[in-house]
Design an enzyme around this catalytic site. Structure first.
Site, PDB file in Angstrom:
ATOM      1  N   THR A 129      -8.968 -10.944 -10.164  1.00 18.75           N
ATOM      2  CA  THR A 129      -8.131 -10.189  -9.228  1.00 18.75           C
ATOM      3  C   THR A 129      -8.379  -8.679  -9.356  1.00 18.75           C
ATOM      4  O   THR A 129      -8.212  -7.943  -8.383  1.00 18.75           O
ATOM      5  CB  THR A 129      -6.640 -10.506  -9.448  1.00 18.75           C
ATOM      6  OG1 THR A 129      -6.330 -10.396 -10.834  1.00 18.75           O
ATOM      7  CG2 THR A 129      -6.307 -11.905  -8.960  1.00 18.75           C
ATOM      8  N   ILE A 161       2.377  -7.593  -4.686  1.00 15.24           N
ATOM      9  CA  ILE A 161       2.200  -7.245  -3.269  1.00 15.24           C
ATOM     10  C   ILE A 161       0.820  -7.683  -2.775  1.00 15.24           C
ATOM     11  O   ILE A 161       0.288  -7.151  -1.812  1.00 15.24           O
ATOM     12  CB  ILE A 161       2.454  -5.740  -3.025  1.00 15.24           C
ATOM     13  CG1 ILE A 161       1.513  -4.859  -3.843  1.00 15.24           C
ATOM     14  CG2 ILE A 161       3.902  -5.398  -3.344  1.00 15.24           C
ATOM     15  CD1 ILE A 161       1.661  -3.359  -3.531  1.00 15.24           C
ATOM     16  N   GLY A 162       0.277  -8.680  -3.461  1.00 18.49           N
ATOM     17  CA  GLY A 162      -1.046  -9.183  -3.119  1.00 18.49           C
ATOM     18  C   GLY A 162      -2.080  -8.807  -4.163  1.00 18.49           C
ATOM     19  O   GLY A 162      -3.250  -9.179  -4.070  1.00 18.49           O
ATOM     20  N   THR A 163      -1.632  -8.101  -5.181  1.00 21.76           N
ATOM     21  CA  THR A 163      -2.533  -7.558  -6.192  1.00 21.76           C
ATOM     22  C   THR A 163      -2.995  -8.596  -7.202  1.00 21.76           C
ATOM     23  O   THR A 163      -4.014  -8.419  -7.854  1.00 21.76           O
ATOM     24  CB  THR A 163      -1.800  -6.472  -6.985  1.00 21.76           C
ATOM     25  OG1 THR A 163      -0.600  -7.065  -7.538  1.00 21.76           O
ATOM     26  CG2 THR A 163      -1.392  -5.311  -6.094  1.00 21.76           C
ATOM     27  N   ILE A 216      -8.998  -4.564 -18.631  1.00 19.66           N
ATOM     28  CA  ILE A 216      -8.900  -5.355 -17.407  1.00 19.66           C
ATOM     29  C   ILE A 216      -8.275  -6.703 -17.761  1.00 19.66           C
ATOM     30  O   ILE A 216      -8.822  -7.474 -18.551  1.00 19.66           O
ATOM     31  CB  ILE A 216     -10.287  -5.530 -16.760  1.00 19.66           C
ATOM     32  CG1 ILE A 216     -10.877  -4.150 -16.401  1.00 19.66           C
ATOM     33  CG2 ILE A 216     -10.187  -6.425 -15.522  1.00 19.66           C
ATOM     34  CD1 ILE A 216     -10.023  -3.287 -15.471  1.00 19.66           C
ATOM     35  N   GLU A 269      -5.190   1.848  -7.363  1.00 21.59           N
ATOM     36  CA  GLU A 269      -5.552   2.887  -6.398  1.00 21.59           C
ATOM     37  C   GLU A 269      -6.899   3.542  -6.631  1.00 21.59           C
ATOM     38  O   GLU A 269      -7.501   4.098  -5.701  1.00 21.59           O
ATOM     39  CB  GLU A 269      -4.425   3.929  -6.339  1.00 21.59           C
ATOM     40  CG  GLU A 269      -3.225   3.340  -5.628  1.00 21.59           C
ATOM     41  CD  GLU A 269      -1.903   4.032  -5.932  1.00 21.59           C
ATOM     42  OE1 GLU A 269      -1.450   4.791  -5.086  1.00 21.59           O
ATOM     43  OE2 GLU A 269      -1.318   3.798  -7.005  1.00 21.59           O
ATOM     44  N   PHE A 275       0.820  -1.233   0.000  1.00 17.49           N
ATOM     45  CA  PHE A 275       0.000   0.000   0.000  1.00 17.49           C
ATOM     46  C   PHE A 275       0.846   1.272   0.000  1.00 17.49           C
ATOM     47  O   PHE A 275       0.360   2.342   0.358  1.00 17.49           O
ATOM     48  CB  PHE A 275      -0.971   0.014   1.179  1.00 17.49           C
ATOM     49  CG  PHE A 275      -1.860  -1.203   1.259  1.00 17.49           C
ATOM     50  CD1 PHE A 275      -2.617  -1.602   0.179  1.00 17.49           C
ATOM     51  CD2 PHE A 275      -1.938  -1.945   2.423  1.00 17.49           C
ATOM     52  CE1 PHE A 275      -3.431  -2.724   0.246  1.00 17.49           C
ATOM     53  CE2 PHE A 275      -2.759  -3.065   2.501  1.00 17.49           C
ATOM     54  CZ  PHE A 275      -3.508  -3.460   1.416  1.00 17.49           C
ATOM     55  N   ASN A 278      -7.205  -9.382 -15.663  1.00 15.37           N
ATOM     56  CA  ASN A 278      -7.773 -10.554 -14.984  1.00 15.37           C
ATOM     57  C   ASN A 278      -8.964 -10.099 -14.151  1.00 15.37           C
ATOM     58  O   ASN A 278      -8.793  -9.533 -13.065  1.00 15.37           O
ATOM     59  CB  ASN A 278      -6.713 -11.209 -14.095  1.00 15.37           C
ATOM     60  CG  ASN A 278      -7.233 -12.460 -13.413  1.00 15.37           C
ATOM     61  OD1 ASN A 278      -8.384 -12.865 -13.615  1.00 15.37           O
ATOM     62  ND2 ASN A 278      -6.395 -13.078 -12.598  1.00 15.37           N
ATOM     63  N   PRO A 279     -10.186 -10.307 -14.647  1.00 12.70           N
ATOM     64  CA  PRO A 279     -11.361  -9.777 -13.940  1.00 12.70           C
ATOM     65  C   PRO A 279     -11.448 -10.241 -12.487  1.00 12.70           C
ATOM     66  O   PRO A 279     -11.941  -9.501 -11.639  1.00 12.70           O
ATOM     67  CB  PRO A 279     -12.540 -10.344 -14.752  1.00 12.70           C
ATOM     68  CG  PRO A 279     -11.979 -10.687 -16.082  1.00 12.70           C
ATOM     69  CD  PRO A 279     -10.529 -11.016 -15.879  1.00 12.70           C
TER      70      PRO A 279
HETATM   71 MO1  MOS Z   1       1.255   3.040  -3.876  1.00 13.65          MO
HETATM   72  S1  MOS Z   1       0.759   4.383  -2.457  1.00 13.65           S
HETATM   73  O1  MOS Z   1       1.944   4.014  -5.063  1.00 13.65           O
HETATM   74  O2  MOS Z   1       2.130   1.793  -3.243  1.00 13.65           O
END
Ligand code: MOS
Length: 730
Positions: free
Chosen positions: A620, A491-493, A615, A690, A266, A617-618
């Site tokens: 994730t 990062i989990g995305t 998009i 984001e 994040f 991968n709908p």
């Molecule tokens: Mo994000 S706040 O650019 O990891």
């Protein structure tokens, strides 16, 4: 982030128009391939079975453990560090502090265009700049021994008075350029406001907020045959390796940073005290050293979102067309390293007016430096701006969606540049249809179910769509599979999975034949997972390499045992992109129920419709967008980092005291999107990391007004604020 790393930020500065982009809409593959179809995470089984190891749990032979000691005062100088008793404790190997730690090289500007943060560059002098400042590292054979000794270590301070008082009316506020200029202005604000039929002039505040990702920061450093090897949890191995090599004056090739699985970032997982102190200790002891932060330490060592005070002035004609828009935002920074939350920046994209002024201001306090946190600027900025738009809609008697559509800019309000795509209206149309907006009675405080007042609200969202230079290597293996190597970060995305789909389509093979290797600085430089640019940046590099590999293989009879590898570098292609306003957009909708007896606000349902590029991968992607919206619920109703004036540190600096929306707070949250491929991207991607949080808190706050008739301009909208605000329902 610098102008050279993301197209998004360059779009907000004035630049020369360059050659047209190298890719056109016609180049976007329209065949149904892997991209665009739902795919479970390629590492999903490893994660749910525990086979996926995180940085703090990867075993190393002869591993020693470091525990950081943080200051108990908020400002002053370190008097003494009484190491002798602690060195006699069981298992203790060393204590590092400002008197014995190696001097770091700190006179550089890093990959993100900023100087190193002294809170991360530990033990360089005796100054304490905030509560929780790192003053020592105790290293021992076990983590428990290190922690016990760290808690026993006596450090004395020459304490000085501190100031942590963040207020909107600080006389020492000053304009501060961050990754965008601090001030933009055009037209005569006062004259346009005076000529306006309707004026809104209000202040909004948001509190200190923390990233609170699940996985704490953790790093293991060791020397391996003359190379520094760091196993870490971060948002960019290229970035962390670059900073560590500069700080420790090492050749770039002598540093390897790996970060295979990351339990959330994040914005907070860059270079921090844990990696730097681990490298110091591994160097001193000549053995691997691991430093893990605990949740309380994370509250002072890993950044946070600054509180904001934002003043919005809007002036409009009787029909709601804006004549004047001013957005001023104030945030806090530390006394040692400037970071500014650019909350007024969102007004430079969303709405135009003959008189238009934005100003980003800061005040320096005895607190840690804030940092990037999911939608930095846009998240608090859109709360204020989109709530003010709702207030203006009320004054004008214009539907809030109609008001926004009447004020859609033709070009960038400040830059004057064209938009690469501006599909906000499509989001509102589709969202209004699905949410059931038509026929909404705009009058507040009318819908009652027993003790509950019911209301609905909406708000717009936007976030820059950028990309950063990246390199990738794609190898055709002799067994018919393909290996992709790129220093990407998941990062989990779901980035690893998205990139697998992108590579599969580019190579015209099934995703099962792709082996995606990421999170290793040895794979060559690549963009960080930040600014919603990761997947787009990496997909571009993979596509270029894969396209060339496919062409090369077309003329080959067979694949040699060592495989055939093609490397790519997108630096030149990104540099040739035309300067445009490039953004994702979205429309947020919320329905709330406010209990007038307890003051509790509950979100009943939310809908977000986004125009966020193609998009990949709908499955994730939906998770990303819904996650952002849930964060919006949290921001609107729960999250608030509170500092104690006396100590300068946090009350409740842990996940018991810092409230985050949990399952019981989250109702039906739906996220969907309209067709919006980016015409200048090889895959059509914009980035979705984001935009999901942007506007979500405003939609909820606007719904609370619609329910109660009271404007809540300070987040979070706590029960006590509902109960003490008065209004027609009490
Ligand atoms: Mo994000 S706040 O650019 O990891």
């Amino acid at each position: 982030m610098t102008a050279t790393t993301t197209g998004a930020e360059t779009a907000t500065t004035t630049g020369t128009e360059t050659a047209t982009s190298p890719v056109t809409t016609a180049a976007i593959p329209t065949v149904t391939g892997a991209v665009g179809t739902a795919h479970t995470r390629v590492e999903g089984r490893d994660k749910v079975t525990g086979a996926a190891r995180y940085a703090g749990e990867i075993p190393f032979a002869d591993l020693a453990h470091g525990w950081l000691v943080l200051s108990t005062v908020a400002r002053g100088r370190i008097g003494s560090v009484e190491t002798a008793p602690v060195l006699a404790m069981p298992g203790v190997l060393t204590v590092l502090h400002h008197k014995n730690a190696p001097r770091l090289h700190l006179d550089y500007i890093g990959l993100l265009g900023v100087r190193p943060d002294p809170t991360a560059a530990v033990f360089q002098n005796d100054r304490v700049a905030h509560a929780g400042w790192p003053v020592a590292l105790v290293v021992a054979e076990t983590s428990e021994q290190a922690r016990e000794a760290a808690e026993a270590l006596v450090v004395t301070y020459e304490q000085e008075p501190h100031d942590i008082d963040f207020r909107g009316d600080r006389p020492d506020a000053f304009t501060l350029d961050g990754h965008m200029p601090a001030v933009t202005e055009k037209g005569d604000l006062d004259a346009e406001l005076a000529a306006s039929a309707h004026v809104v002039d209000v202040e909004y505040t948001t509190p200190e907020e923390h990233h609170a990702m699940m996985e704490p920061h953790a790093a293991t450093a060791r020397w391996d045959d003359g190379r520094l090897d760091v196993v870490d949890s971060n948002q960019g191995t290229t970035w962390v390796a670059d900073e560590l090599s500069r700080m420790f004056s090492l050749d770039a090739s002598a540093v390897r940073v790996r970060s295979e699985h990351v339990g959330g970032g994040f914005g907070s997982k860059g270079v921090r005290a844990h990696q730097v102190s681990a490298v110091m200790a591994a160097t001193a002891l000549r053995r691997p050293v691991r430093v893990v932060l605990n949740r309380r330490q994370m509250f002072s060592l890993t950044g946070y979102r600054s509180p904001t005070a934002q003043r919005i002035r809007l002036g409009a004609d009787a029909d709601g067309r804006l004549r004047a828009l001013e957005h001023r935002s104030l945030s806090q920074t530390s006394t040692v390293w400037d970071f500014v939350e650019p909350s007024a920046g969102v007004a430079r994209v969303m709405y135009d007016a003959p008189a238009h002024r934005t100003a980003i201001e800061a005040v320096r306090l005895d607190v840690p430096s804030p940092t990037w946190m999911r939608a930095p600027g846009e998240a608090p900025g859109a709360f204020a701006l989109e709530a003010a738009l709702d207030e203006l809609a009320e004054r004008c008697g214009v539907d809030p969606i109609e008001l926004r559509l009447r004020n859609e800019p033709e070009r960038g309000p400040v830059s004057g540049m064209p938009f690469s795509g501006h599909n906000l209206a499509a989001c509102f149309r589709e969202g209004a249809r699905r949410f059931g907006w038509a026929g909404r009675d705009p009058r507040p405080g009318l819908r009652r179910e027993g003790n509950l007042l019911i209301g609905t609200g909406t708000a717009a969202a936007s976030f820059p769509a950028g990309a950063g230079p990246s390199t990738a290597a794609v190898t055709a293996e002799a067994d018919g599979t393909f290996t992709v190597r790129i220093a990407a970060a998941d990062i989990g995305t779901g980035a690893r999975t998205a990139l697998t789909l992108v590579a599969a389509d580019a190579l015209r093979v099934a995703p099962a034949r792709i082996r995606m290797r990421i999170g290793d600085s040895d794979f060559g430089p690549a963009m960080i997972a930040g600014g919603s640019t990761g997947t787009r940046s990496w997909a571009w590099a993979i596509t270029v390499a894969a396209d060339e590999l496919r062409e090369r293989l077309a003329g080959e009879a067979g694949i040699p045992a060592e495989g055939v590898t093609v490397r790519s570098d997108t630096t030149a292609a990104l540099g040739a992109l035309a300067q445009k306003e490039r953004h994702s957009f979205g429309a947020q909708f919320a329905e709330v129920a406010v209990d007038v007896t307890t003051g509790e606000v509950r979100v009943r349902r939310m809908l977000g419709v986004f125009a966020a590029g193609r998009i990949v991968n709908p499955l994730t992607a939906r998770g990303q967008l819904v996650g952002g919206m849930v964060w919006g619920i949290s921001m609107a109703l729960h999250e608030e980092g509170i500092r104690d004036r006396a100590s300068g540190g946090h009350y409740g600096g842990d996940l018991a005291g810092y409230h985050i929306a949990t399952n019981a707070d989250v109702p039906v949250v739906e996220a969907d999107w309209v067709d919006d491929p980016d015409p200048d991207d090889p895959v059509g991607i914009k980035g979705i990391g984001e935009v999901g949080i942007v506007g979500a808190a405003a939609a909820i706050a606007n719904a609370v007004w619609h329910a109660t008739g009271v404007r809540h301009r300070s987040l979070p909208i706590r029960p006590d604020r509902i109960l003490t605000a008065g209004g027609p329902h009490v």
